[in-house]
Design an enzyme around this catalytic site. Sequence first.
Site, PDB file in Angstrom:
ATOM      1  N   ASP A  75      57.974  35.122 -64.060  1.00 17.91           N
ATOM      2  CA  ASP A  75      59.336  34.569 -64.005  1.00 17.91           C
ATOM      3  C   ASP A  75      59.239  33.085 -64.370  1.00 17.91           C
ATOM      4  O   ASP A  75      59.172  32.734 -65.540  1.00 17.91           O
ATOM      5  CB  ASP A  75      59.886  34.834 -62.604  1.00 17.91           C
ATOM      6  CG  ASP A  75      61.331  34.405 -62.409  1.00 17.91           C
ATOM      7  OD1 ASP A  75      61.936  33.880 -63.348  1.00 17.91           O
ATOM      8  OD2 ASP A  75      61.853  34.592 -61.290  1.00 17.91           O
ATOM      9  N   PHE A 125      67.570  39.729 -62.191  1.00 17.20           N
ATOM     10  CA  PHE A 125      66.692  40.352 -61.214  1.00 17.20           C
ATOM     11  C   PHE A 125      66.456  41.815 -61.549  1.00 17.20           C
ATOM     12  O   PHE A 125      67.368  42.533 -61.927  1.00 17.20           O
ATOM     13  CB  PHE A 125      67.260  40.195 -59.804  1.00 17.20           C
ATOM     14  CG  PHE A 125      66.190  40.255 -58.758  1.00 17.20           C
ATOM     15  CD1 PHE A 125      65.383  39.160 -58.514  1.00 17.20           C
ATOM     16  CD2 PHE A 125      65.949  41.420 -58.045  1.00 17.20           C
ATOM     17  CE1 PHE A 125      64.355  39.219 -57.583  1.00 17.20           C
ATOM     18  CE2 PHE A 125      64.937  41.490 -57.111  1.00 17.20           C
ATOM     19  CZ  PHE A 125      64.135  40.389 -56.876  1.00 17.20           C
TER      20      PHE A 125
END
Length: 186
Positions: A112, A161
Amino acid sequence: MNRYLPDHVHCKGERFHVLLTEEEIQKRTAEIGSKLARQFEGKRPIFIGVLNGAFIFLSDLMRLTPIPCEVDFIKLSSYGDEKVSSGEVIELKEINADLTGRDVILVEDIVDTGLSITFLADRLNSLQPASLTLVTLLHKVSATTRQVTLDHVGFEIPDRFVLGYGLDFSQEGRNLAQIYIQEDEV
Ligand code: IMP
Ligand code: MG
């Protein structure tokens, strides 16, 4: 086989839909496994899985890498139960194997911001392996702020997400057989 394959998932009031199917994940994992087998032919690499998220990808990847190899695990904490990184990495379980002079293949579920993988790369390099190969199933390219060179990336995905196939949302969803992405709020 009775896999957990719903079309949509509701988790903590948020809705998710399928991003990557079982078939797509298996096909890509097999491609990476074949490349690793060629890269490490005649050697005996050690896979280091990052707990908890990478455990399912790692188990499939190892079985799709048809050469002798070993495995060990490291565990980090950076997210707690939140969806946004706390910006801090803590080692919760250290590696037991001696990695000095070994060909190490680090296996992550997702990159991420890049904080975890850069921490791990520094940590593993300090143990003086013969080589270090960085593998991640997913990469949120636009979210990555750290300078990091990944050797094998399964899929580049949007900065939203995701859960399933080992990845969780507050510990839920790891046993989903495919990967789901959060839908826009309406
Ligand atoms: P980074 O340190 O910001 O690159 O975050 C990496 C770690 O955060 C991964 O190993 C995951 O455990 C977790 N993570 C990041 N994004 C997601 C996501 O979309 N779903 C589930 N876990 C995530
Ligand atoms: Mg993780």
